[in-house]
Design a protein around this motif. Structure first.
Motif, PDB file in Angstrom:
ATOM      1  N   ILE A  11       0.819  -1.212   0.000  1.00  0.00           N
ATOM      2  CA  ILE A  11       0.000   0.000   0.000  1.00  0.00           C
ATOM      3  C   ILE A  11       0.851   1.260   0.000  1.00  0.00           C
ATOM      4  O   ILE A  11       0.477   2.280  -0.584  1.00  0.00           O
ATOM      5  CB  ILE A  11      -0.955   0.001   1.225  1.00  0.00           C
ATOM      6  N   TYR A  12       2.009   1.191   0.641  1.00  0.00           N
ATOM      7  CA  TYR A  12       2.849   2.384   0.762  1.00  0.00           C
ATOM      8  C   TYR A  12       3.556   2.732  -0.541  1.00  0.00           C
ATOM      9  O   TYR A  12       4.165   3.795  -0.648  1.00  0.00           O
ATOM     10  CB  TYR A  12       3.851   2.206   1.896  1.00  0.00           C
ATOM     11  N   VAL A  13       3.486   1.841  -1.502  1.00  0.00           N
ATOM     12  CA  VAL A  13       3.949   2.166  -2.849  1.00  0.00           C
ATOM     13  C   VAL A  13       2.772   2.671  -3.673  1.00  0.00           C
ATOM     14  O   VAL A  13       2.869   3.682  -4.364  1.00  0.00           O
ATOM     15  CB  VAL A  13       4.601   0.939  -3.523  1.00  0.00           C
ATOM     16  N   ARG A  14       1.641   1.988  -3.553  1.00  0.00           N
ATOM     17  CA  ARG A  14       0.474   2.380  -4.344  1.00  0.00           C
ATOM     18  C   ARG A  14       0.014   3.794  -4.015  1.00  0.00           C
ATOM     19  O   ARG A  14      -0.393   4.551  -4.912  1.00  0.00           O
ATOM     20  CB  ARG A  14      -0.684   1.406  -4.119  1.00  0.00           C
ATOM     21  N   ASP A  15       0.073   4.183  -2.720  1.00  0.00           N
ATOM     22  CA  ASP A  15      -0.435   5.528  -2.397  1.00  0.00           C
ATOM     23  C   ASP A  15       0.458   6.636  -2.949  1.00  0.00           C
ATOM     24  O   ASP A  15      -0.004   7.732  -3.239  1.00  0.00           O
ATOM     25  CB  ASP A  15      -0.700   5.699  -0.893  1.00  0.00           C
ATOM     26  N   VAL A  16       1.744   6.319  -3.150  1.00  0.00           N
ATOM     27  CA  VAL A  16       2.628   7.318  -3.760  1.00  0.00           C
ATOM     28  C   VAL A  16       2.366   7.403  -5.264  1.00  0.00           C
ATOM     29  O   VAL A  16       2.333   8.497  -5.835  1.00  0.00           O
ATOM     30  CB  VAL A  16       4.110   6.987  -3.480  1.00  0.00           C
ATOM     31  N   VAL A  17       2.178   6.263  -5.906  1.00  0.00           N
ATOM     32  CA  VAL A  17       1.803   6.272  -7.329  1.00  0.00           C
ATOM     33  C   VAL A  17       0.522   7.081  -7.517  1.00  0.00           C
ATOM     34  O   VAL A  17       0.395   7.871  -8.458  1.00  0.00           O
ATOM     35  CB  VAL A  17       1.600   4.832  -7.856  1.00  0.00           C
ATOM     36  N   ALA A  18      -0.412   6.900  -6.597  1.00  0.00           N
ATOM     37  CA  ALA A  18      -1.702   7.587  -6.693  1.00  0.00           C
ATOM     38  C   ALA A  18      -1.577   9.102  -6.602  1.00  0.00           C
ATOM     39  O   ALA A  18      -2.440   9.835  -7.102  1.00  0.00           O
ATOM     40  CB  ALA A  18      -2.630   7.083  -5.595  1.00  0.00           C
ATOM     41  N   SER A  19      -0.502   9.584  -5.996  1.00  0.00           N
ATOM     42  CA  SER A  19      -0.324  11.033  -5.849  1.00  0.00           C
ATOM     43  C   SER A  19       0.570  11.639  -6.930  1.00  0.00           C
ATOM     44  O   SER A  19       0.712  12.854  -7.006  1.00  0.00           O
ATOM     45  CB  SER A  19       0.271  11.338  -4.471  1.00  0.00           C
ATOM     46  N   ASN A  20       1.173  10.795  -7.768  1.00  0.00           N
ATOM     47  CA  ASN A  20       2.099  11.276  -8.789  1.00  0.00           C
ATOM     48  C   ASN A  20       1.326  11.886  -9.959  1.00  0.00           C
ATOM     49  O   ASN A  20       0.498  11.218 -10.581  1.00  0.00           O
ATOM     50  CB  ASN A  20       2.970  10.113  -9.284  1.00  0.00           C
ATOM     51  N   VAL A  43      -5.488   9.582  -4.769  1.00  0.00           N
ATOM     52  CA  VAL A  43      -6.058   9.787  -6.108  1.00  0.00           C
ATOM     53  C   VAL A  43      -6.962  11.018  -6.094  1.00  0.00           C
ATOM     54  O   VAL A  43      -6.915  11.858  -7.001  1.00  0.00           O
ATOM     55  CB  VAL A  43      -6.862   8.549  -6.562  1.00  0.00           C
ATOM     56  N   ALA A  44      -7.777  11.129  -5.057  1.00  0.00           N
ATOM     57  CA  ALA A  44      -8.725  12.237  -4.947  1.00  0.00           C
ATOM     58  C   ALA A  44      -8.018  13.594  -4.884  1.00  0.00           C
ATOM     59  O   ALA A  44      -8.565  14.605  -5.329  1.00  0.00           O
ATOM     60  CB  ALA A  44      -9.606  12.056  -3.720  1.00  0.00           C
ATOM     61  N   GLY A  45      -6.810  13.620  -4.360  1.00  0.00           N
ATOM     62  CA  GLY A  45      -6.086  14.877  -4.238  1.00  0.00           C
ATOM     63  C   GLY A  45      -5.155  15.163  -5.388  1.00  0.00           C
ATOM     64  O   GLY A  45      -4.549  16.238  -5.456  1.00  0.00           O
ATOM     65  N   ASN A  46      -5.015  14.226  -6.317  1.00  0.00           N
ATOM     66  CA  ASN A  46      -4.094  14.378  -7.442  1.00  0.00           C
ATOM     67  C   ASN A  46      -4.698  15.304  -8.503  1.00  0.00           C
ATOM     68  O   ASN A  46      -5.774  15.021  -9.043  1.00  0.00           O
ATOM     69  CB  ASN A  46      -3.796  12.999  -8.050  1.00  0.00           C
ATOM     70  N   PRO A  47      -4.021  16.409  -8.816  1.00  0.00           N
ATOM     71  CA  PRO A  47      -4.584  17.338  -9.804  1.00  0.00           C
ATOM     72  C   PRO A  47      -4.684  16.756 -11.205  1.00  0.00           C
ATOM     73  O   PRO A  47      -5.386  17.310 -12.063  1.00  0.00           O
ATOM     74  CB  PRO A  47      -3.610  18.528  -9.767  1.00  0.00           C
ATOM     75  N   ALA A  48      -4.009  15.606 -11.448  1.00  0.00           N
ATOM     76  CA  ALA A  48      -4.074  14.977 -12.767  1.00  0.00           C
ATOM     77  C   ALA A  48      -5.205  13.972 -12.879  1.00  0.00           C
ATOM     78  O   ALA A  48      -5.437  13.408 -13.962  1.00  0.00           O
ATOM     79  CB  ALA A  48      -2.743  14.276 -13.068  1.00  0.00           C
ATOM     80  N   THR A  49      -5.914  13.735 -11.780  1.00  0.00           N
ATOM     81  CA  THR A  49      -7.011  12.761 -11.808  1.00  0.00           C
ATOM     82  C   THR A  49      -8.136  13.250 -12.729  1.00  0.00           C
ATOM     83  O   THR A  49      -8.570  14.397 -12.621  1.00  0.00           O
ATOM     84  CB  THR A  49      -7.550  12.526 -10.382  1.00  0.00           C
ATOM     85  N   PRO A  50      -8.621  12.390 -13.627  1.00  0.00           N
ATOM     86  CA  PRO A  50      -9.679  12.800 -14.571  1.00  0.00           C
ATOM     87  C   PRO A  50     -10.967  13.197 -13.846  1.00  0.00           C
ATOM     88  O   PRO A  50     -11.263  12.704 -12.746  1.00  0.00           O
ATOM     89  CB  PRO A  50      -9.903  11.541 -15.420  1.00  0.00           C
ATOM     90  N   ALA A  51     -11.736  14.049 -14.485  1.00  0.00           N
ATOM     91  CA  ALA A  51     -12.979  14.557 -13.898  1.00  0.00           C
ATOM     92  C   ALA A  51     -13.938  13.429 -13.528  1.00  0.00           C
ATOM     93  O   ALA A  51     -14.570  13.459 -12.466  1.00  0.00           O
ATOM     94  CB  ALA A  51     -13.648  15.519 -14.870  1.00  0.00           C
ATOM     95  N   ALA A  52     -14.035  12.427 -14.392  1.00  0.00           N
ATOM     96  CA  ALA A  52     -14.976  11.334 -14.116  1.00  0.00           C
ATOM     97  C   ALA A  52     -14.568  10.556 -12.866  1.00  0.00           C
ATOM     98  O   ALA A  52     -15.433  10.132 -12.080  1.00  0.00           O
ATOM     99  CB  ALA A  52     -15.043  10.393 -15.324  1.00  0.00           C
ATOM    100  N   THR A  53     -13.276  10.391 -12.677  1.00  0.00           N
ATOM    101  CA  THR A  53     -12.795   9.675 -11.491  1.00  0.00           C
ATOM    102  C   THR A  53     -13.040  10.506 -10.241  1.00  0.00           C
ATOM    103  O   THR A  53     -13.434   9.975  -9.193  1.00  0.00           O
ATOM    104  CB  THR A  53     -11.297   9.343 -11.641  1.00  0.00           C
ATOM    105  N   LEU A  54     -12.830  11.805 -10.332  1.00  0.00           N
ATOM    106  CA  LEU A  54     -13.095  12.681  -9.192  1.00  0.00           C
ATOM    107  C   LEU A  54     -14.580  12.665  -8.831  1.00  0.00           C
ATOM    108  O   LEU A  54     -14.948  12.654  -7.655  1.00  0.00           O
ATOM    109  CB  LEU A  54     -12.637  14.110  -9.509  1.00  0.00           C
TER     110      LEU A  54
END
Length: 325
Positions: free
Chosen positions: A205-214, A237-248
Motif C-alpha cells: 500500500i505504501y507504494v500504491r499511495d505514492v503512485v496515486a499522488s504522482n 487519487v482524490a487529491g491528485n490534480p491529474a485525476t480525470p474529472a470522471a474519477t473525481l
C-alpha cells in the motif's frame, strides 16, 4: 581568524560589487559603509566577520572573490562558496578535493559542479557525498546509473528521486529490495508510465499511495487506484490534480469523508462536483469546498450561510468569493 582572511594582495570592493550588493538587498548601513571610502574584502570581513559567508553565497560575487574565499579558515565560508552556483568550475574542483566531507557534500549538490568532478565524487567514501551526487540534477546519466547500484539505500533513493535519472535506471530501481527506493521511483514525475502502472499493482500500500499522488500517473491507472481497498490510496487519487474529472466525480461519493474532502480541495474538481459536495453532511468536506478557488459562486454563496462558523470563515477567506458574500 580575521588576519587569516586578509588577502595576500588586497582585493578592492568595486562600485560594480557595491551595486550588485545593493541589488541583492544589502542593508542601508552596509551600503553607506562601503561607499564612504575605498574598501577591500579584508576590510569588510574585519568589520562584519559573519558577512564573509553571505558574500561567498551571493551569485553576484566576482569569481576572484569566490576563489579567495574558498581558502577561508572558516568552514561555513568554504561551504558557502561550494554552494554558490556562480563559483567557477576550477574552484569547485579544488573544493571537491578537500579533506572536509562537509565541503565535499556541498560541492556534490551544486548544479554548477562539472560532470567530471561529480563522477569523481560518486566514488567518495562517505555516503552523504554520494547521496548528494545522486540527487544533483546535473549529474551525468552514466554516473546516476552507477550510483543506482550503490550498496547504500539512501544513495539509490536519491537516484530514484532525481528527475534527470534515465528511464531505464528508474525501471530497474522500481524492483529494488528497499521499499523506500521503490516509493521514490513511484514519486518521481519522470518515471515512465509503464513503470508507474507496474508499481500501482504492487502488493504494498505504501507504494500504491505514492503512485496515486504522482501527477505523471496515467489516467487509467488513477481510475483503477480509485477503487483501491485502502482509504489512503483513494485519498491520494482524490487529491491528485491529474485525476480525470470522471474519477473525481466517482470519488466524491466515496463512503469515507477524508476521500471526499480531498476531492473537495482538488483544484481540478469540476464545478458541478464541488456544488454537490457543498451539501455534504461532513463539515470538513463543506469547509474544503469553501476553500477551493474553483468552487462556483453560487455554491460559495450557499456556504456563506452554513450553520458552521468555520465553513463561513472559509468562504470569507476564499479569494474567489464574490465581494459582498
Amino acid at each position: 581568524m580575521i588576519a587569516a582572511r586578509a588577502e595576500a594582495r588586497p582585493m578592492n570592493i568595486t562600485p560594480e560589487m557595491i551595486a550588485a550588493a545593493s541589488a541583492a538587498g544589502a542593508c542601508v548601513d552596509a551600503l553607506d559603509w562601503l561607499r564612504k571610502q575605498p574598501r577591500t574584502l579584508a576590510d569588510l570581513v574585519a568589520w562584519r566577520p559573519q558577512w564573509a559567508a553571505w558574500v561567498a553565497l551571493n551569485p553576484a560575487t566576482p569569481a576572484a572573490v569566490l576563489a579567495a574565499l574558498a581558502a577561508d579558515d572558516d568552514i561555513s565560508v568554504r561551504r558557502a562558496v561550494a554552494r554558490n552556483p556562480a563559483t567557477p568550475a576550477a574552484v569547485l574542483a579544488a573544493l571537491a578535493a578537500a579533506d572536509d566531507i562537509y565541503v565535499r557534500d556541498v560541492v556534490a549538490s551544486n548544479p554548477s559542479t562539472p560532470a567530471a568532478v561529480l563522477a569523481a565524487l560518486a566514488d567518495d567514501d562517505y555516503i552523504s557525498v554520494r547521496e548528494a551526487v545522486a540527487g544533483n540534477p546535473a549529474t551525468p546519466a552514466a554516473t546516476l546509473a552507477a550510483l543506482a547500484a550503490d550498496d547504500d539505500s539512501t544513495v539509490r533513493r536519491a537516484v530514484a528521486l532525481n528527475r534527470a535519472t534515465p528511464a531505464a535506471v528508474l525501471a530497474a530501481l522500481a524492483a529494488d529490495d528497499d521499499i523506500s527506493v521503490r516509493r521514490a521511483v513511484a514519486r518521481n514525475p519522470a518515471t515512465p508510465a509503464a513503470v508507474l502502472a507496474a508499481l500501482a499493482a504492487a502488493d504494498d500500500i505504501y507504494v500504491r499511495d505514492v503512485v496515486a499522488s504522482n501527477p505523471s500517473t496515467p489516467a487509467a491507472v488513477l481510475a483503477a487506484l480509485a477503487d483501491d481497498d485502502y482509504i489512503s490510496v483513494r485519498e491520494a487519487v482524490a487529491g491528485n490534480p491529474a485525476t480525470p474529472a470522471a474519477t473525481l466525480a466517482a470519488l466524491a461519493a466515496d463512503d469515507d469523508s477524508t476521500v471526499r474532502r480531498a476531492v473537495a480541495l482538488n483544484p481540478s474538481t469540476p464545478a458541478a462536483v464541488l456544488a454537490a459536495l457543498a451539501d455534504d453532511d461532513d463539515i470538513y468536506v463543506r469547509r474544503a469546498v469553501a476553500l477551493n478557488r474553483a468552487t462556483p459562486a453560487a455554491a460559495l454563496a450557499a456556504l456563506a450561510d452554513d450553520d458552521d462558523s468555520t465553513v463561513r470563515r472559509a468562504v470569507a477567506l476564499n479569494p474567489a468569493t464574490p465581494k459582498g458574500e
